[in-house]
Design a protein around this motif. Structure first.
Motif, PDB file in Angstrom:
ATOM      1  N   PRO A 123      21.106   9.270   0.117  1.00  0.00           N
ATOM      2  CA  PRO A 123      19.921   9.683   0.889  1.00  0.00           C
ATOM      3  C   PRO A 123      18.887   8.578   1.015  1.00  0.00           C
ATOM      4  O   PRO A 123      18.243   8.453   2.065  1.00  0.00           O
ATOM      5  CB  PRO A 123      19.383  10.869   0.083  1.00  0.00           C
ATOM      6  N   TRP A 124      18.712   7.776  -0.010  1.00  0.00           N
ATOM      7  CA  TRP A 124      17.745   6.679   0.061  1.00  0.00           C
ATOM      8  C   TRP A 124      18.175   5.635   1.093  1.00  0.00           C
ATOM      9  O   TRP A 124      17.358   5.148   1.875  1.00  0.00           O
ATOM     10  CB  TRP A 124      17.597   6.021  -1.315  1.00  0.00           C
ATOM     11  N   THR A 125      19.456   5.316   1.095  1.00  0.00           N
ATOM     12  CA  THR A 125      19.955   4.340   2.065  1.00  0.00           C
ATOM     13  C   THR A 125      19.824   4.862   3.488  1.00  0.00           C
ATOM     14  O   THR A 125      19.402   4.137   4.404  1.00  0.00           O
ATOM     15  CB  THR A 125      21.419   3.998   1.761  1.00  0.00           C
ATOM     16  N   LEU A 126      20.206   6.133   3.680  1.00  0.00           N
ATOM     17  CA  LEU A 126      20.122   6.728   5.011  1.00  0.00           C
ATOM     18  C   LEU A 126      18.678   6.778   5.489  1.00  0.00           C
ATOM     19  O   LEU A 126      18.381   6.406   6.649  1.00  0.00           O
ATOM     20  CB  LEU A 126      20.717   8.138   4.990  1.00  0.00           C
ATOM     21  N   TYR A 127      17.764   7.209   4.626  1.00  0.00           N
ATOM     22  CA  TYR A 127      16.366   7.294   5.038  1.00  0.00           C
ATOM     23  C   TYR A 127      15.801   5.917   5.363  1.00  0.00           C
ATOM     24  O   TYR A 127      15.075   5.753   6.358  1.00  0.00           O
ATOM     25  CB  TYR A 127      15.523   7.952   3.944  1.00  0.00           C
ATOM     26  N   THR A 128      16.138   4.929   4.550  1.00  0.00           N
ATOM     27  CA  THR A 128      15.633   3.573   4.806  1.00  0.00           C
ATOM     28  C   THR A 128      16.117   3.048   6.150  1.00  0.00           C
ATOM     29  O   THR A 128      15.349   2.463   6.921  1.00  0.00           O
ATOM     30  CB  THR A 128      16.077   2.627   3.678  1.00  0.00           C
ATOM     31  N   ALA A 129      17.391   3.265   6.453  1.00  0.00           N
ATOM     32  CA  ALA A 129      17.936   2.806   7.738  1.00  0.00           C
ATOM     33  C   ALA A 129      17.274   3.529   8.902  1.00  0.00           C
ATOM     34  O   ALA A 129      16.936   2.908   9.931  1.00  0.00           O
ATOM     35  CB  ALA A 129      19.445   3.031   7.766  1.00  0.00           C
ATOM     36  N   GLU A 130      17.069   4.827   8.758  1.00  0.00           N
ATOM     37  CA  GLU A 130      16.421   5.590   9.835  1.00  0.00           C
ATOM     38  C   GLU A 130      14.962   5.168   9.997  1.00  0.00           C
ATOM     39  O   GLU A 130      14.457   5.079  11.127  1.00  0.00           O
ATOM     40  CB  GLU A 130      16.495   7.081   9.522  1.00  0.00           C
ATOM     41  N   LEU A 131      14.280   4.911   8.887  1.00  0.00           N
ATOM     42  CA  LEU A 131      12.879   4.501   8.969  1.00  0.00           C
ATOM     43  C   LEU A 131      12.749   3.146   9.659  1.00  0.00           C
ATOM     44  O   LEU A 131      11.833   2.935  10.462  1.00  0.00           O
ATOM     45  CB  LEU A 131      12.270   4.440   7.564  1.00  0.00           C
ATOM     46  N   ILE A 132      13.661   2.236   9.377  1.00  0.00           N
ATOM     47  CA  ILE A 132      13.654   0.943  10.067  1.00  0.00           C
ATOM     48  C   ILE A 132      13.802   1.150  11.571  1.00  0.00           C
ATOM     49  O   ILE A 132      13.075   0.556  12.376  1.00  0.00           O
ATOM     50  CB  ILE A 132      14.787   0.045   9.534  1.00  0.00           C
ATOM     51  N   PRO A 188      13.154  -8.911  12.414  1.00  0.00           N
ATOM     52  CA  PRO A 188      13.433  -9.486  11.085  1.00  0.00           C
ATOM     53  C   PRO A 188      12.263  -9.402  10.117  1.00  0.00           C
ATOM     54  O   PRO A 188      12.422  -9.755   8.948  1.00  0.00           O
ATOM     55  CB  PRO A 188      13.744 -10.966  11.409  1.00  0.00           C
ATOM     56  N   VAL A 189      11.113  -8.968  10.585  1.00  0.00           N
ATOM     57  CA  VAL A 189       9.973  -8.739   9.695  1.00  0.00           C
ATOM     58  C   VAL A 189       9.952  -7.281   9.242  1.00  0.00           C
ATOM     59  O   VAL A 189       9.812  -6.981   8.046  1.00  0.00           O
ATOM     60  CB  VAL A 189       8.648  -9.092  10.393  1.00  0.00           C
ATOM     61  N   ILE A 190      10.111  -6.360  10.187  1.00  0.00           N
ATOM     62  CA  ILE A 190      10.009  -4.936   9.876  1.00  0.00           C
ATOM     63  C   ILE A 190      11.178  -4.457   9.030  1.00  0.00           C
ATOM     64  O   ILE A 190      10.992  -3.733   8.042  1.00  0.00           O
ATOM     65  CB  ILE A 190       9.903  -4.127  11.177  1.00  0.00           C
ATOM     66  N   ALA A 191      12.402  -4.852   9.383  1.00  0.00           N
ATOM     67  CA  ALA A 191      13.570  -4.369   8.651  1.00  0.00           C
ATOM     68  C   ALA A 191      13.530  -4.759   7.173  1.00  0.00           C
ATOM     69  O   ALA A 191      13.684  -3.887   6.295  1.00  0.00           O
ATOM     70  CB  ALA A 191      14.850  -4.871   9.330  1.00  0.00           C
ATOM     71  N   PRO A 192      13.332  -6.031   6.822  1.00  0.00           N
ATOM     72  CA  PRO A 192      13.243  -6.361   5.392  1.00  0.00           C
ATOM     73  C   PRO A 192      12.046  -5.718   4.702  1.00  0.00           C
ATOM     74  O   PRO A 192      12.117  -5.380   3.510  1.00  0.00           O
ATOM     75  CB  PRO A 192      13.129  -7.887   5.390  1.00  0.00           C
ATOM     76  N   ALA A 193      10.942  -5.567   5.427  1.00  0.00           N
ATOM     77  CA  ALA A 193       9.754  -4.958   4.823  1.00  0.00           C
ATOM     78  C   ALA A 193      10.041  -3.524   4.385  1.00  0.00           C
ATOM     79  O   ALA A 193       9.690  -3.118   3.268  1.00  0.00           O
ATOM     80  CB  ALA A 193       8.596  -4.990   5.810  1.00  0.00           C
ATOM     81  N   VAL A 194      10.685  -2.747   5.245  1.00  0.00           N
ATOM     82  CA  VAL A 194      11.002  -1.360   4.901  1.00  0.00           C
ATOM     83  C   VAL A 194      12.043  -1.305   3.791  1.00  0.00           C
ATOM     84  O   VAL A 194      11.950  -0.472   2.875  1.00  0.00           O
ATOM     85  CB  VAL A 194      11.496  -0.608   6.154  1.00  0.00           C
ATOM     86  N   ALA A 195      13.031  -2.191   3.840  1.00  0.00           N
ATOM     87  CA  ALA A 195      14.050  -2.225   2.784  1.00  0.00           C
ATOM     88  C   ALA A 195      13.418  -2.571   1.442  1.00  0.00           C
ATOM     89  O   ALA A 195      13.731  -1.948   0.409  1.00  0.00           O
ATOM     90  CB  ALA A 195      15.134  -3.231   3.146  1.00  0.00           C
ATOM     91  N   CYS A 196      12.517  -3.556   1.430  1.00  0.00           N
ATOM     92  CA  CYS A 196      11.825  -3.929   0.194  1.00  0.00           C
ATOM     93  C   CYS A 196      10.955  -2.788  -0.317  1.00  0.00           C
ATOM     94  O   CYS A 196      10.772  -2.615  -1.528  1.00  0.00           O
ATOM     95  CB  CYS A 196      10.982  -5.177   0.414  1.00  0.00           C
ATOM     96  N   ALA A 218       0.827  -1.205   0.000  1.00  0.00           N
ATOM     97  CA  ALA A 218       0.000   0.000   0.000  1.00  0.00           C
ATOM     98  C   ALA A 218       0.862   1.256   0.000  1.00  0.00           C
ATOM     99  O   ALA A 218       0.572   2.227  -0.706  1.00  0.00           O
ATOM    100  CB  ALA A 218      -0.926  -0.009   1.212  1.00  0.00           C
ATOM    101  N   THR A 219       1.940   1.237   0.773  1.00  0.00           N
ATOM    102  CA  THR A 219       2.845   2.388   0.821  1.00  0.00           C
ATOM    103  C   THR A 219       3.487   2.637  -0.533  1.00  0.00           C
ATOM    104  O   THR A 219       3.585   3.779  -1.004  1.00  0.00           O
ATOM    105  CB  THR A 219       3.939   2.165   1.885  1.00  0.00           C
ATOM    106  N   VAL A 220       3.954   1.565  -1.161  1.00  0.00           N
ATOM    107  CA  VAL A 220       4.587   1.696  -2.476  1.00  0.00           C
ATOM    108  C   VAL A 220       3.589   2.227  -3.498  1.00  0.00           C
ATOM    109  O   VAL A 220       3.909   3.134  -4.286  1.00  0.00           O
ATOM    110  CB  VAL A 220       5.160   0.342  -2.929  1.00  0.00           C
ATOM    111  N   ALA A 221       2.384   1.678  -3.498  1.00  0.00           N
ATOM    112  CA  ALA A 221       1.371   2.107  -4.464  1.00  0.00           C
ATOM    113  C   ALA A 221       1.013   3.579  -4.283  1.00  0.00           C
ATOM    114  O   ALA A 221       0.936   4.338  -5.262  1.00  0.00           O
ATOM    115  CB  ALA A 221       0.131   1.234  -4.332  1.00  0.00           C
ATOM    116  N   LEU A 222       0.805   3.991  -3.043  1.00  0.00           N
ATOM    117  CA  LEU A 222       0.431   5.380  -2.780  1.00  0.00           C
ATOM    118  C   LEU A 222       1.588   6.335  -3.049  1.00  0.00           C
ATOM    119  O   LEU A 222       1.371   7.478  -3.463  1.00  0.00           O
ATOM    120  CB  LEU A 222      -0.040   5.525  -1.332  1.00  0.00           C
ATOM    121  N   SER A 223       2.811   5.896  -2.828  1.00  0.00           N
ATOM    122  CA  SER A 223       3.974   6.760  -3.036  1.00  0.00           C
ATOM    123  C   SER A 223       4.244   7.000  -4.515  1.00  0.00           C
ATOM    124  O   SER A 223       4.647   8.101  -4.912  1.00  0.00           O
ATOM    125  CB  SER A 223       5.222   6.143  -2.393  1.00  0.00           C
ATOM    126  N   GLY A 224       4.038   5.979  -5.322  1.00  0.00           N
ATOM    127  CA  GLY A 224       4.450   6.084  -6.719  1.00  0.00           C
ATOM    128  C   GLY A 224       3.379   6.496  -7.698  1.00  0.00           C
ATOM    129  O   GLY A 224       3.712   6.992  -8.778  1.00  0.00           O
TER     130      GLY A 224
END
Length: 271
Positions: A163-172, A133-141, A48-54
C-alpha cells in the motif's frame, strides 16, 4: 539579475536548441532551477509534510502500540501522510510551476525561445518534463523518511510495503498532473498570485474531499488526493483498502490529453 543571467545563458543555447529542440529545452529548464532554488523549495515542503504527518503519531501516548500487531500503526501513519499530502501537494505543484514559469514573463522568455522555433506550448511541456525529476524523488523521499522515522522511533510491527508503494506512485502521478495544470495556468496568467491562490484553494478542497463521498471526490481534480488513499477508517481502526485504480488512470489520462490540447492552443497566442 538572476533572471537576466538565466536568459543570457539561454540565448547562447539558441543554436543547439534549434538542432536538438526537446532535449535542449529541458536542459535549459533544469539550468533555471539552480537560480530559482527549486530543489530547496521542494525539500522544505517535503520536510513540512513529514513533520506534520509523524508528530501526532509519535507522541508518548502512541508509543504503546509500536510493537502491537493489532495497533495498525502503519495504517494510521499512512492516513496521516495522506491528509498532510492533500494539504501540501497542491501547494507544491503551484509554487514550483509558478516559479518555473514566471521567469518567462519577467525575462521575455516567450519571445526568446520563439526565435529558436520553440513555441510557448512546447516550452510548457519542457517545464513539466524538467519538474518531473524534482517532484517524483521528493514524494518518494517523503514516504521513505516517514518509514525511517517510524523505525527510529521504535516501531517494530512488520511493514506491508504494497500500500505504501502504491500510494507513493499514485501521489507522484497526481502531483505531476497538478503541476502540468499550474504550468499552463502560470503561462496564461502573468500574475502568479492567481496560480498560487488556486493552489491554496486546491489544498482546502483536497482535504475536504477526504470527508466527502467518494463519487463527489472523483468529480473534482483535487479530489484525487482523496481517491488515491490506500487506507480507510473503520470505527476505531484504520485498515488498508484498494483505491479505484480505473478512476485514477482515467483522471491521469484525461489530464494528459487536456494539457496537450491546452498547450497546443498556446502556440496560436501572440506574445
Amino acid at each position: 539579475r538572476g533572471g537576466g543571467a538565466v536568459m543570457g545563458a539561454a540565448m547562447t543555447a539558441v543554436g543547439p536548441l534549434a538542432r536538438r529542440p526537446r532535449l535542449t529545452a529541458v536542459r535549459l529548464e533544469l539550468a533555471k532551477m539552480r537560480r530559482l532554488r527549486t530543489v530547496p523549495v521542494a525539500a522544505a515542503l517535503v520536510a513540512a509534510t513529514v513533520a506534520l504527518s509523524g508528530t501526532s503519531l509519535f507522541s508518548a501516548s502512541a508509543r504503546a502500540g509500536f510493537s502491537a500487531p493489532d495497533s495498525h500503526v502503519w495504517e494510521r501513519l499512512l492516513l496521516s501522510c495522506t491528509i498532510m499530502s492533500a494539504i501540501t501537494g497542491p501547494i507544491l505543484a503551484a509554487v514550483l510551476a509558478s516559479r518555473q514559469t514566471d521567469i518567462e514573463h519577467s525575462g521575455a522568455g516567450w519571445t526568446l525561445f520563439a526565435t529558436a522555433g520553440r513555441t510557448p506550448g512546447a516550452l510548457c511541456r519542457a517545464k513539466v518534463a524538467a519538474l518531473s525529476p524534482v517532484i517524483a524523488p521528493a514524494v518518494a523521499c517523503q514516504s521513505l523518511a516517514l518509514i525511517g522515522w517510524a523505525r527510529l522511533a521504535g516501531v517494530t510491527v512488520p511493514l506491508d510495503a504494497g500500500p505504501w508503494t502504491l500510494y507513493t506512485a499514485e501521489l507522484i502521478a497526481v502531483d505531476l498532473a497538478m503541476c502540468a495544470f499550474h504550468v499552463w495556468l502560470a503561462a496564461v496568467r502573468e500574475n502568479q498570485l492567481i496560480g498560487v491562490g488556486v493552489g491554496l484553494l486546491g489544498s482546502f478542497t483536497a482535504v475536504y474531499m477526504l470527508l466527502a463521498p467518494s463519487w463527489v471526490a472523483r468529480l473534482v481534480p483535487w479530489g484525487y488526493y482523496a481517491t488515491i488513499c490506500c487506507v480507510q477508517q473503520h470505527e476505531t481502526d484504520v485498515q488498508y483498502t484498494a483505491p479505484p485504480l480505473g478512476w485514477v488512470a482515467a483522471f491521469l489520462a484525461l489530464a494528459a490529453v487536456l494539457f496537450t490540447v491546452a498547450t497546443r492552443r498556446l502556440d496560436r497566442i501572440e506574445r
